[in-house]
Design a protein around this motif. Structure first.
Motif, PDB file in Angstrom:
ATOM      1  N   CYS A   1      -7.390   0.089  -6.151  1.00 48.67           N
ATOM      2  CA  CYS A   1      -7.145  -1.359  -6.094  1.00 48.67           C
ATOM      3  C   CYS A   1      -8.327  -2.041  -6.758  1.00 48.67           C
ATOM      4  O   CYS A   1      -9.322  -1.381  -7.070  1.00 48.67           O
ATOM      5  CB  CYS A   1      -6.934  -1.826  -4.652  1.00 48.67           C
TER       6      CYS A   1
ATOM      7  N   CYS B   1      -3.073   0.107  -3.733  1.00 51.35           N
ATOM      8  CA  CYS B   1      -2.680  -1.127  -3.051  1.00 51.35           C
ATOM      9  C   CYS B   1      -2.648  -2.233  -4.094  1.00 51.35           C
ATOM     10  O   CYS B   1      -3.367  -2.194  -5.097  1.00 51.35           O
ATOM     11  CB  CYS B   1      -3.610  -1.464  -1.893  1.00 51.35           C
TER      12      CYS B   1
ATOM     13  N   VAL C   1       0.854  -1.184   0.000  1.00 52.27           N
ATOM     14  CA  VAL C   1       0.000   0.000   0.000  1.00 52.27           C
ATOM     15  C   VAL C   1       0.890   1.234   0.000  1.00 52.27           C
ATOM     16  O   VAL C   1       1.912   1.272   0.693  1.00 52.27           O
ATOM     17  CB  VAL C   1      -0.917   0.039   1.249  1.00 52.27           C
TER      18      VAL C   1
END
Length: 167
Positions: free
Chosen positions: A134, A159, A64
């Motif tokens: 993500c 992420c 992340v």
């Protein structure tokens, strides 16, 4: 009596069976095996009653970054309780103990894709990760929890879930 302990190798077969039962399929067991094979497991806890494993939670490394800076983060997945032991506090106990341990190990944030009526009780929110790109972005079940204040705060982020989650 119920105990929360680190998963032992000899409990793995029970852990996989529990996840198959709780999720009615192979997906979570496959994820557990892949994360273990790829050496990404940070913490795996079980709840036991005698020799029987009744609950399981796993935290794994998660890449992340927010505003270009890395965040030391983990993914919470899977978390499962035997169907006939659900709604007895086992899942809550696993989450609290797991969060305490990953915090003590210096992790700054936890991300989860989970039940929107359950995880917010522990401080998880979709708002905390709204700006983090993500595969799960924008899904109300994608939530984050800061273990260290302001680690997820920022304008943009990303992420990257391990391959185990996308196979």
């Amino acid at each position: 009596m119920t105990h929360v302990v680190l998963e032992k190798p000899e409990q793995r077969a029970q852990v996989l069976a529990l996840n198959r039962l709780a999720f009615d399929g192979e997906e979570e067991a496959r994820i557990i095996e892949a994360l273990t094979r790829d050496d990404l497991v940070v913490l795996s806890l079980v709840v036991t009653e005698g020799e029987k494993v009744t609950g399981h939670i796993l935290f794994s490394r998660l890449e992340v970054e927010v505003d270009g800076r890395p965040v030391k983060a983990v993914a919470l997945a899977p978390m499962a309780v035997l169907p006939d032991h659900q709604n007895k506090g086992i899942g809550s106990t696993l989450i609290r103990r797991g969060l305490d341990l990953v915090t003590a190990r210096g992790f700054e944030a936890v991300l989860v894709v989970g039940h929107t009526a359950f995880y917010p009780r522990f401080g998880f929110s979709a708002e905390a990760v709204r700006h983090i790109a993500c595969p799960f972005q924008g899904h109300e079940a994608f939530m984050g929890l800061e273990l260290k204040p302001d680690t997820l705060a920022g304008e943009s982020g990303a992420c990257r879930y391990p391959a185990a989650f996308t196979l």
